[in-house]
Design an enzyme around this catalytic site. Sequence first.
Site, PDB file in Angstrom:
ATOM      1  N   CYS A 135     -10.828   5.529 -24.327  1.00 37.23           N
ATOM      2  CA  CYS A 135     -10.119   6.554 -25.213  1.00 37.23           C
ATOM      3  C   CYS A 135     -11.019   7.617 -25.853  1.00 37.23           C
ATOM      4  O   CYS A 135     -10.616   8.550 -26.267  1.00 37.23           O
ATOM      5  CB  CYS A 135      -9.244   5.960 -26.108  1.00 37.23           C
ATOM      6  N   HIS A 149      -7.737  10.550 -31.843  1.00 41.03           N
ATOM      7  CA  HIS A 149      -7.076  10.213 -30.605  1.00 41.03           C
ATOM      8  C   HIS A 149      -5.939   9.665 -30.907  1.00 41.03           C
ATOM      9  O   HIS A 149      -6.006   8.763 -32.023  1.00 41.03           O
ATOM     10  CB  HIS A 149      -8.134   8.974 -30.151  1.00 41.03           C
ATOM     11  N   ASN A 169      -0.136   6.833 -26.143  1.00 43.57           N
ATOM     12  CA  ASN A 169      -1.665   6.884 -26.128  1.00 43.57           C
ATOM     13  C   ASN A 169      -2.020   7.456 -24.674  1.00 43.57           C
ATOM     14  O   ASN A 169      -1.940   6.638 -23.801  1.00 43.57           O
ATOM     15  CB  ASN A 169      -2.099   5.457 -26.317  1.00 43.57           C
TER      16      ASN A 169
HETATM   17  N1  COA Z   1       8.919  -5.103 -28.233  1.00 40.89           N
HETATM   18  C1  COA Z   1       9.343  -6.085 -28.927  1.00 40.89           C
HETATM   19  N2  COA Z   1       8.503  -7.138 -29.602  1.00 40.89           N
HETATM   20  C2  COA Z   1       7.261  -6.876 -29.251  1.00 40.89           C
HETATM   21  C3  COA Z   1       6.571  -5.884 -28.423  1.00 40.89           C
HETATM   22  C4  COA Z   1       7.493  -4.873 -27.942  1.00 40.89           C
HETATM   23  N3  COA Z   1       7.023  -3.929 -27.084  1.00 40.89           N
HETATM   24  N4  COA Z   1       5.413  -6.203 -28.260  1.00 40.89           N
HETATM   25  C5  COA Z   1       4.953  -7.421 -28.814  1.00 40.89           C
HETATM   26  N5  COA Z   1       6.100  -7.917 -29.549  1.00 40.89           N
HETATM   27  C6  COA Z   1       6.336  -8.908 -30.585  1.00 40.89           C
HETATM   28  C7  COA Z   1       4.979  -9.875 -30.257  1.00 40.89           C
HETATM   29  O1  COA Z   1       5.429 -10.627 -29.196  1.00 40.89           O
HETATM   30  C8  COA Z   1       5.186 -10.814 -31.463  1.00 40.89           C
HETATM   31  O2  COA Z   1       6.277 -11.587 -31.530  1.00 40.89           O
HETATM   32  P1  COA Z   1       6.067 -13.191 -31.576  1.00 40.89           P
HETATM   33  O3  COA Z   1       5.749 -13.028 -33.226  1.00 40.89           O
HETATM   34  O4  COA Z   1       7.294 -13.536 -31.515  1.00 40.89           O
HETATM   35  O5  COA Z   1       4.954 -13.487 -30.907  1.00 40.89           O
HETATM   36  C9  COA Z   1       5.606  -9.822 -32.766  1.00 40.89           C
HETATM   37  O6  COA Z   1       6.031  -8.726 -32.033  1.00 40.89           O
HETATM   38  C10 COA Z   1       4.562  -9.069 -33.372  1.00 40.89           C
HETATM   39  O7  COA Z   1       3.418  -8.997 -32.475  1.00 40.89           O
HETATM   40  P2  COA Z   1       2.082  -8.202 -33.195  1.00 40.89           P
HETATM   41  O8  COA Z   1       1.132  -8.231 -32.252  1.00 40.89           O
HETATM   42  O9  COA Z   1       1.638  -9.082 -34.504  1.00 40.89           O
HETATM   43  O10 COA Z   1       2.703  -6.823 -33.810  1.00 40.89           O
HETATM   44  P3  COA Z   1       1.759  -5.747 -34.539  1.00 40.89           P
HETATM   45  O11 COA Z   1       2.707  -5.457 -35.690  1.00 40.89           O
HETATM   46  O12 COA Z   1       0.368  -6.246 -34.680  1.00 40.89           O
HETATM   47  O13 COA Z   1       1.736  -4.434 -33.622  1.00 40.89           O
HETATM   48  C11 COA Z   1       0.606  -3.434 -31.925  1.00 40.89           C
HETATM   49  C12 COA Z   1       1.438  -4.802 -32.163  1.00 40.89           C
HETATM   50  C13 COA Z   1       0.082  -3.357 -30.292  1.00 40.89           C
HETATM   51  C14 COA Z   1       1.636  -2.047 -32.002  1.00 40.89           C
HETATM   52  C15 COA Z   1      -0.737  -3.327 -32.898  1.00 40.89           C
HETATM   53  O14 COA Z   1      -1.773  -4.574 -32.798  1.00 40.89           O
HETATM   54  C16 COA Z   1      -1.598  -2.308 -32.482  1.00 40.89           C
HETATM   55  O15 COA Z   1      -1.023  -0.958 -32.743  1.00 40.89           O
HETATM   56  N6  COA Z   1      -2.892  -2.411 -32.053  1.00 40.89           N
HETATM   57  C17 COA Z   1      -3.702  -1.364 -31.565  1.00 40.89           C
HETATM   58  C18 COA Z   1      -3.397  -1.053 -30.332  1.00 40.89           C
HETATM   59  C19 COA Z   1      -4.226   0.307 -29.779  1.00 40.89           C
HETATM   60  O16 COA Z   1      -3.669   1.396 -30.257  1.00 40.89           O
HETATM   61  N7  COA Z   1      -4.794   0.119 -28.876  1.00 40.89           N
HETATM   62  C20 COA Z   1      -5.660   1.272 -28.422  1.00 40.89           C
HETATM   63  C21 COA Z   1      -6.639   1.874 -28.949  1.00 40.89           C
HETATM   64  S1  COA Z   1      -7.518   3.006 -28.193  1.00 40.89           S
END
Ligand code: COA
Length: 326
Positions: free
Chosen positions: A113, A253, A283
Amino acid sequence: MKKARIVGTGSYVPEKVLTNHDLEKFLDTSDEWITSRTGIRERHVAAEGENTSDLATEAARRAMDMAGIGAEEIDLILVGTITGDFPWPATACLVQDNLGACNAAAFDISAACSGFVFALDAGVNYIKAGAAQNVLVIGAEILTRVVDWEDRNTCVLFGDGAGAVVLQGQEGESGVLSTHLHSDGSYWELLYQAGFGTRIQPTEQGIKDRIPYLKMQGNEVFKMAVRSLSDVAVEALETNGFVSSDIDMFIPHQANRRILEATAKRLKLKDEQVYINVDRFGNTSGASIPLALDEANRAGKIAEGDLLLFDAFGGGFTWASALVRW
Ligand code: COA
């Protein structure tokens, strides 16, 4: 010494739009979950037969039109991408062929990215060294072909698109004031795509086990992203003797809205300083900054003399900033 000035911007996104409600039809997810966790409402998805080089070429044509520059005047084509048409040749070579840029050298830069800002840095330094006068810098991705559509943790986050700028060596105040790049390969396993490089060979079982697709540890990436984006932005400001209130437009980004808001808060930026379009594109990895820049530019939101800060973070890990006097 000449500065590298951005004299044209362009972007292109595929026509097809996939909304969160569309995702609800085949994935255990909801518009509410995606919007509240990421700020993403919809993303563009490349059509069958539409490739990264096609998106890149269209964005480049639009940037060249704005710059009023012909293909044969381009000395160098740099494409920041991790989803090129092929492992090789470089997507930049395919773009060169499409444009008929017969005098240009062309190669890709792989920094996930952060790819566009890494490519911009290379272009700036070619110009500063006197090795190029007109450089086409492109960020282009089709992430929707490398995500695992069975993994709701990741597939909802990404979209396709391309953005481009024409950099030109010019005397004067306007141009790229600084670039800062960083990498830390010890974090590679937190965000990567395994296949098909030389470590993973294509097998039916591998595909069943979802091995080739994008993998991410979201929570860890989130924390590192906010910290790195803030640090490298501060580095750019301090190097040039500015403070965050001097910035007219902060173009980070577009990973997700919560990362952008947390970064902006750490940098004490006001909402009106921060450009956000992740809600409509998701993204788009290396494409996100030039896509946002072009959108803002064509909407007349950038004036001559404005101070712009590009800020990127991605797999590798890589992170980078570029401070630009428009
Ligand atoms: N829809 C519904 N539920 C979802 C889901 C979706 N698309 N994706 C994950 N979940 C669930 C998970 O399975 C988890 O369930 P569980 O508690 O039963 O296991 C729950 O939601 C919480 O997951 P968690 O990973 O703790 O959520 P979060 O609040 O941390 O959000 C992201 C997840 C990916 C949005 C967050 O971690 C994030 O933004 N990370 C950075 C990602 C990014 O930008 N990457 C690129 C960088 S260049």
